[in-house]
Design a protein around this motif. Sequence first.
Motif, PDB file in Angstrom:
ATOM      1  N   VAL A 126       0.791 -13.060  11.418  1.00  0.00           N
ATOM      2  CA  VAL A 126      -0.185 -12.349  10.752  1.00  0.00           C
ATOM      3  C   VAL A 126       0.346 -13.138   8.751  1.00  0.00           C
ATOM      4  CG1 VAL A 126      -0.264  -9.998   9.172  1.00  0.00           C
ATOM      5  CG2 VAL A 126       0.280 -10.458  12.107  1.00  0.00           C
ATOM      6  N   SER A 127      -0.323 -12.899   8.148  1.00  0.00           N
ATOM      7  CA  SER A 127      -0.271 -13.442   6.448  1.00  0.00           C
ATOM      8  C   SER A 127      -0.276 -12.121   6.348  1.00  0.00           C
ATOM      9  CB  SER A 127      -1.542 -14.491   6.773  1.00  0.00           C
ATOM     10  OG  SER A 127      -1.139 -14.743   5.067  1.00  0.00           O
ATOM     11  N   LEU A 128       0.954 -11.511   4.916  1.00  0.00           N
ATOM     12  CA  LEU A 128       0.962 -10.861   4.109  1.00  0.00           C
ATOM     13  C   LEU A 128       0.853 -10.804   2.783  1.00  0.00           C
ATOM     14  CD1 LEU A 128       1.291  -7.682   4.771  1.00  0.00           C
ATOM     15  CD2 LEU A 128       3.487  -8.061   4.160  1.00  0.00           C
ATOM     16  N   HIS A 129      -0.443 -10.837   2.300  1.00  0.00           N
ATOM     17  CA  HIS A 129      -0.522 -11.272   0.693  1.00  0.00           C
ATOM     18  C   HIS A 129       0.294 -10.060  -0.298  1.00  0.00           C
ATOM     19  CE1 HIS A 129      -3.310 -14.481   2.234  1.00  0.00           C
ATOM     20  NE2 HIS A 129      -3.734 -13.603   3.203  1.00  0.00           N
ATOM     21  N   VAL A 130       1.069 -10.039  -1.233  1.00  0.00           N
ATOM     22  CA  VAL A 130       1.394  -9.106  -1.859  1.00  0.00           C
ATOM     23  C   VAL A 130       1.500  -9.875  -3.431  1.00  0.00           C
ATOM     24  CG1 VAL A 130       3.924  -8.114  -2.573  1.00  0.00           C
ATOM     25  CG2 VAL A 130       3.393  -8.536  -0.027  1.00  0.00           C
ATOM     26  N   PRO A 131       0.879  -9.093  -4.564  1.00  0.00           N
ATOM     27  CA  PRO A 131       1.350  -9.532  -5.562  1.00  0.00           C
ATOM     28  C   PRO A 131       2.492  -9.361  -5.686  1.00  0.00           C
ATOM     29  CG  PRO A 131       0.786  -7.201  -5.191  1.00  0.00           C
ATOM     30  CD  PRO A 131       0.691  -7.367  -3.875  1.00  0.00           C
ATOM     31  N   PRO A 132       2.806 -10.029  -6.734  1.00  0.00           N
ATOM     32  CA  PRO A 132       5.127 -11.143  -6.949  1.00  0.00           C
ATOM     33  C   PRO A 132       5.474  -9.529  -7.811  1.00  0.00           C
ATOM     34  CG  PRO A 132       3.357 -11.987  -8.657  1.00  0.00           C
ATOM     35  CD  PRO A 132       2.210 -11.284  -7.376  1.00  0.00           C
ATOM     36  N   GLN A 133       4.441  -8.529  -8.704  1.00  0.00           N
ATOM     37  CA  GLN A 133       5.071  -8.021  -9.141  1.00  0.00           C
ATOM     38  C   GLN A 133       3.187  -6.660  -9.451  1.00  0.00           C
ATOM     39  OE1 GLN A 133       6.639  -9.337 -12.795  1.00  0.00           O
ATOM     40  NE2 GLN A 133       4.644  -8.671 -14.151  1.00  0.00           N
ATOM     41  N   SER A 134       4.013  -5.415  -9.825  1.00  0.00           N
ATOM     42  CA  SER A 134       3.225  -4.084  -9.895  1.00  0.00           C
ATOM     43  C   SER A 134       3.372  -2.844 -10.251  1.00  0.00           C
ATOM     44  CB  SER A 134       2.763  -3.744  -8.401  1.00  0.00           C
ATOM     45  OG  SER A 134       3.589  -3.334  -7.907  1.00  0.00           O
ATOM     46  N   GLY A 135       2.931  -2.080 -10.839  1.00  0.00           N
ATOM     47  CA  GLY A 135       3.294  -1.065 -10.780  1.00  0.00           C
ATOM     48  C   GLY A 135       4.028  -0.040  -9.682  1.00  0.00           C
ATOM     49  N   GLU A 136       3.866   1.581  -9.872  1.00  0.00           N
ATOM     50  CA  GLU A 136       3.901   2.175  -8.795  1.00  0.00           C
ATOM     51  C   GLU A 136       3.140   1.814  -7.397  1.00  0.00           C
ATOM     52  OE1 GLU A 136       5.050   7.415  -8.501  1.00  0.00           O
ATOM     53  OE2 GLU A 136       3.649   6.168  -9.999  1.00  0.00           O
ATOM     54  N   VAL A 137       1.713   1.803  -7.956  1.00  0.00           N
ATOM     55  CA  VAL A 137       1.063   1.516  -6.629  1.00  0.00           C
ATOM     56  C   VAL A 137       0.677   0.179  -6.411  1.00  0.00           C
ATOM     57  CG1 VAL A 137      -1.967   2.179  -6.000  1.00  0.00           C
ATOM     58  CG2 VAL A 137       0.110   3.848  -7.200  1.00  0.00           C
ATOM     59  N   MET A 138       0.439  -0.570  -5.228  1.00  0.00           N
ATOM     60  CA  MET A 138      -0.077  -1.492  -5.187  1.00  0.00           C
ATOM     61  C   MET A 138      -1.062  -2.133  -4.126  1.00  0.00           C
ATOM     62  SD  MET A 138       3.461  -4.553  -4.373  1.00  0.00           S
ATOM     63  CE  MET A 138       4.045  -3.886  -2.362  1.00  0.00           C
ATOM     64  N   ASP A 139      -1.807  -2.976  -3.660  1.00  0.00           N
ATOM     65  CA  ASP A 139      -2.526  -3.172  -2.644  1.00  0.00           C
ATOM     66  C   ASP A 139      -1.471  -3.886  -2.154  1.00  0.00           C
ATOM     67  OD1 ASP A 139      -3.746  -1.072  -3.134  1.00  0.00           O
ATOM     68  OD2 ASP A 139      -6.069  -2.248  -3.822  1.00  0.00           O
ATOM     69  N   VAL A 140      -2.146  -4.556  -0.976  1.00  0.00           N
ATOM     70  CA  VAL A 140      -1.693  -5.747  -0.063  1.00  0.00           C
ATOM     71  C   VAL A 140      -2.560  -5.990   1.112  1.00  0.00           C
ATOM     72  CG1 VAL A 140       1.011  -5.834  -0.161  1.00  0.00           C
ATOM     73  CG2 VAL A 140      -0.259  -4.241   1.647  1.00  0.00           C
ATOM     74  N   THR A 141      -2.418  -6.791   1.170  1.00  0.00           N
ATOM     75  CA  THR A 141      -3.680  -7.664   2.622  1.00  0.00           C
ATOM     76  C   THR A 141      -2.407  -8.863   3.415  1.00  0.00           C
ATOM     77  OG1 THR A 141      -5.378  -7.737   0.713  1.00  0.00           O
ATOM     78  CG2 THR A 141      -5.925  -9.027   3.338  1.00  0.00           C
ATOM     79  N   ALA A 142      -3.354  -7.478   4.533  1.00  0.00           N
ATOM     80  CA  ALA A 142      -3.160  -7.869   5.834  1.00  0.00           C
ATOM     81  C   ALA A 142      -4.315  -9.237   6.918  1.00  0.00           C
ATOM     82  CB  ALA A 142      -2.447  -7.189   7.192  1.00  0.00           C
ATOM     83  N   GLU A 143      -3.770 -10.437   7.088  1.00  0.00           N
ATOM     84  CA  GLU A 143      -5.020 -10.878   7.567  1.00  0.00           C
ATOM     85  C   GLU A 143      -4.030 -12.005   8.619  1.00  0.00           C
ATOM     86  OE1 GLU A 143      -7.394 -14.867   7.293  1.00  0.00           O
ATOM     87  OE2 GLU A 143      -6.369 -14.724   5.215  1.00  0.00           O
ATOM     88  N   VAL A 144      -4.915 -11.797   9.948  1.00  0.00           N
ATOM     89  CA  VAL A 144      -4.652 -11.290  11.890  1.00  0.00           C
ATOM     90  C   VAL A 144      -4.749 -13.723  11.825  1.00  0.00           C
ATOM     91  CG1 VAL A 144      -4.816 -11.427  14.234  1.00  0.00           C
ATOM     92  CG2 VAL A 144      -4.470  -9.571  12.121  1.00  0.00           C
ATOM     93  N   LYS A 145      -4.004 -13.736  11.863  1.00  0.00           N
ATOM     94  CA  LYS A 145      -4.018 -15.393  11.736  1.00  0.00           C
ATOM     95  C   LYS A 145      -4.686 -15.927  13.851  1.00  0.00           C
ATOM     96  CE  LYS A 145      -4.190 -16.729   8.055  1.00  0.00           C
ATOM     97  NZ  LYS A 145      -4.778 -17.115   7.104  1.00  0.00           N
TER      98      LYS A 145
END
Length: 247
Positions: A126-145
Amino acid sequence: MIQEMRRGREKANLSLNDLAREMFSSKATVSRWLNARALPDEKQVIRWAELCGTEVPRMTDLWRRAHALEPSAALRDAPAPPEPRRGRGRTAVILSITLLACVAGISIAVWTKRSTTPPCAVDYPVSLHVPPQSGEVMDVTAEVKCGLAPDRKYLVVEEVPNVDPRNPHPAYYVKSQILKTRIGESSVARLVLKEPVGMRAKFYVISVDAAGERQMEQNHIVDNGLLNLPDGTRQESPVSWHVKAWQ
């Protein structure tokens, strides 16, 4: 490779308990690695390098060399096959070929029956895309390899290294579940971060079996965190660091 692992442990000043927790393994297993009685797999070597501050390419190169030596040593120490009797060479060859074909057939059948996922060509499925910084709410994307095991649950976790400055210890928070598990599928999760501004934390994907799920339900602490991940937990994505930079 074992010497490099020992040096990394000393440099990071980690106990066996610390290493077992961070490696999602047991103290006995970590002890066997450090005493050259067993080899970790490649994913565990990469996590060890990231944890202890050792160069990942060097550790993976040492692991491949050590792994390549294992079958050679086994062949070297194995007893020599008996000499075939004179006049029966052709029979011995035919029997050997038949036996090998049977063994190969059994091995293929066992792999097909027991294995629920094909081999993976990348380090993590799995590849997990996480922004390096954010506020209280953030979106992450998981991609199945790669194919995921159907009998395991895949979860996005946040690991806060020092949840309590007065009593430093990590805490683990399950942030979301990955429901789209087919190869090539992506899923987006919106996470709410309750930690204070300035907190730096790790995000990655883990998988647990049914026993691990039950163990997690029984071991919740404040804010639904966990002091330890359950036995048998597998890390399924690389680690991404994130900072809550604003409220």
